[in-house]
Design an enzyme around this catalytic site. Structure first.
Site, mmCIF file in Angstrom:
data_model
loop_
_atom_site.group_PDB
_atom_site.id
_atom_site.type_symbol
_atom_site.label_atom_id
_atom_site.label_comp_id
_atom_site.label_asym_id
_atom_site.label_seq_id
_atom_site.Cartn_x
_atom_site.Cartn_y
_atom_site.Cartn_z
ATOM 1 C CG HIS A 183 -1.933 -1.056 1.220
ATOM 2 N ND1 HIS A 183 -3.070 -0.981 1.990
ATOM 3 C CD2 HIS A 183 -2.020 -2.236 0.547
ATOM 4 C CE1 HIS A 183 -3.816 -2.058 1.785
ATOM 5 N NE2 HIS A 183 -3.190 -2.840 0.916
ATOM 6 C CD GLU A 236 -1.793 4.659 3.032
ATOM 7 O OE1 GLU A 236 -2.916 5.190 3.141
ATOM 8 O OE2 GLU A 236 -1.570 3.681 2.277
ATOM 9 C CB CYS A 266 -6.592 0.152 4.963
ATOM 10 S SG CYS A 266 -4.961 -0.615 4.765
ATOM 11 C CB CYS A 322 -1.927 2.005 5.872
ATOM 12 S SG CYS A 322 -1.781 1.251 4.235
#
Length: 161
Positions: free
Chosen positions: A59, A61, A89, A92
């Site tokens: 992801h 992040e 999410c 993250c």
């Protein structure tokens, strides 16, 4: 010196995160971008690479956190701020907590992500205990269950974190 979490800078960095996300879409990645601004003011970028790398943990992040940790040669990012094009999410958010990120700013929330087809709201349901059937997790005690922690405690050269 202006700190990376000052109001003026938060908008600037959020705009950069959104631009990264837009550019990433054009390059075949997911619509997510993130920046980690470390305490020394350096900016570390990340974009969603899930489908590009076949890595469900890539992801934006997490990619930005990995970049910051590598550049600073430290897993401890105290003093850093994470700017994300979308609400982090649970993966993250947990990554930011483990990295000891000081603060997070994001542009669009989980509902905006869901409207675009990225509905991780069910994961929030799982973590708040309302959807345990999504992935049962069971503790199974075996005689050596605690052995890794005993080895850790006995290892004189361990690096605490």
């Amino acid at each position: 010196m202006t700190k990376p979490h000052d109001v003026d800078h938060s908008s600037k960095y959020l705009e950069q995160a959104v631009e990264l996300a837009i550019r990433n879409v054009g390059e075949g990645g997911g619509p997510f971008g993130a920046l980690v601004v470390t305490a020394d003011g350096r900016v570390h970028e990340g974009v969603n690479r899930v489908t590009r790398d076949n890595d469900p943990t890539a992801h934006a992040e997490v990619v930005a956190i990995r970049a910051a940790a590598a550049a600073t040669a430290s897993y401890d990012l105290h003093g850093a701020v994470l700017y994300a094009s979308c609400e982090p999410c649970p993966l993250c958010l947990a990554s930011a907590l483990w990295a000891r990120i000081d603060r997070i700013y994001f542009a669009v929330d989980r509902h905006g992500a869901a409207a675009a087809g990225f509905d991780d709201a069910v994961f929030y349901d799982y973590f708040n205990g309302t959807r345990p059937e999504l992935m049962p997790v069971t503790r199974s005690d075996i005689p050596t269950s605690d052995a890794p922690f005993q080895a850790w405690g006995a290892f004189a050269d361990r690096k605490e974190y």
